[in-house]
Design an enzyme around this catalytic site. Sequence first.
Site, PDB file in Angstrom:
ATOM      1  CG  HIS A   1     110.255   8.121  72.076  1.00 56.57           C
ATOM      2  ND1 HIS A   1     111.354   7.198  71.086  1.00 56.57           N
ATOM      3  CD2 HIS A   1     110.877   9.113  72.653  1.00 56.57           C
ATOM      4  CE1 HIS A   1     112.512   7.965  72.104  1.00 56.57           C
ATOM      5  NE2 HIS A   1     112.078   8.785  73.028  1.00 56.57           N
TER       6      HIS A   1
ATOM      7  CG  HIS B   1     115.546  16.427  68.655  1.00 52.50           C
ATOM      8  ND1 HIS B   1     115.324  14.691  68.619  1.00 52.50           N
ATOM      9  CD2 HIS B   1     115.770  16.668  69.773  1.00 52.50           C
ATOM     10  CE1 HIS B   1     115.670  14.453  69.896  1.00 52.50           C
ATOM     11  NE2 HIS B   1     115.526  15.151  70.436  1.00 52.50           N
TER      12      HIS B   1
ATOM     13  CG  ASP C   1     110.161  14.242  72.790  1.00 55.30           C
ATOM     14  OD1 ASP C   1     110.670  14.369  73.925  1.00 55.30           O
ATOM     15  OD2 ASP C   1     110.301  13.340  72.117  1.00 55.30           O
TER      16      ASP C   1
ATOM     17  CG  ASP D   1     116.410  11.434  78.367  1.00 61.32           C
ATOM     18  OD1 ASP D   1     115.645  11.005  78.695  1.00 61.32           O
ATOM     19  OD2 ASP D   1     116.161  12.543  78.308  1.00 61.32           O
TER      20      ASP D   1
ATOM     21  NE  ARG E   1     120.992  13.402  78.116  1.00 60.61           N
ATOM     22  CZ  ARG E   1     120.702  13.690  76.346  1.00 60.61           C
ATOM     23  NH1 ARG E   1     122.111  13.726  76.342  1.00 60.61           N
ATOM     24  NH2 ARG E   1     119.211  13.861  76.282  1.00 60.61           N
TER      25      ARG E   1
END
Length: 427
Positions: free
Chosen positions: A268, A279, A350, A156, A164
Amino acid sequence: MRRTRGKRSRGVYGGGVIRLCLLLLAGLTAAGVFLLVRREEPPPEPAGIDAPVESESPPEPVPEPEPEPEPDPRQETVEALLRGMSLEEKVGQMFFVRCPDVGAAETVGQYSPGGILLFTRDFKDSAGQWLSLEAFMEKIDALQAASSIPLFIGVDEEGGTVARASRNPNLFPEKFPSPQQVYSRGAEADDPFQAGMEQIRAVETAKNTGLHAYGINVNFAPVADVCTEPGDFMYDRAFGQDAEKTARFVTLVVEEMNSAGVGAVLKHFPGYGSNRDTHDGIAVDERPYEEFAQTDFVPFRAGIEAGAGAVLVSHNMVMCMDDALPASLSAAVHSVLREELAFGGVVLTDDLSMDAVKAYAEDGSLAVLAVQAGNDMLITSDCASQIPLVVEAVQSGAVEQALVDAAVTRILEWKYDLGLLEEQSKG
């Protein structure tokens, strides 16, 4: 007496001869007239004279044989690989696995996942120090060496809050800023939008060229969500503009990623909107379908047309499409993506470890539900238990073998398009 007989004799003989000659002459004349008459008579008409006379038609030309189609190396490579794979290997390809803390290469060798997803910790060593470029490359090489089929190595790297790889100063000179931050650099230009887009192009070129050089072949970007309100959860990660401008942003990013040889993942789907963070719980989206069609789908269509290889589906529950299941587990939502948006590439979930979907698999077979919904690849950190469950579902008939084969075909096609199957195609 002699004279008398002589006269008779001469008279009879001479007269007979003359008459005979006259008769012959008359006969010949009559015959000639008859022949003349016969010649002047028209020939008899053949039977059926009024019927049309059929002429002989020329033979129909024999069509030339169709030329043999040129072999498609992409199709040949993919089909050859698919034929040689076991069920376990096929199912393994359907998993994009979060890189394990330890024993990553062993996990790859045992379960044959299709991809490994790197997080920030994976750019550090066991002591928490940033890996050197050499050490990082050795890590990637070891992962690839453990796999019989080249791996997707994903990350990502959106920029901004989700970055990252670029946090490691041994790989990049600085962390990449968010798309909004980059775009704002053109604010003072005569044409702010065009100037901002050129700034984004420059950053995307540097970003994806670097990722590819380090062995990272998939970036989970761009964010195609239309978010214009600063208070929205997804706002800081999104482009922050309306649907049309977001679509142009997505097109540019996908084109730059394709040029660098890095796979793009649009996210998304079907559009995050102003929903909460999934999350830590379910997000319910009650907007009408028309809003999705007129707004949210626009950037996704643009990215698909630009050649994005994958689309990631969110865990939001989109009521106008499916009021019972999150989008990632909904066959109805996947049908919209495949049919309404005509997407033929790889569809990913996801992360299945998110709280938003945990409640939908009491027996732990969340991956089975995801495959049944139409996902090609599943993002998870638990491949050790989830892969066997999908294998069992195929063996029992709960998941059709054809569904698995179709998914793996799309995965291998994407790998081919990214140049990962070059050696197999040569062989």
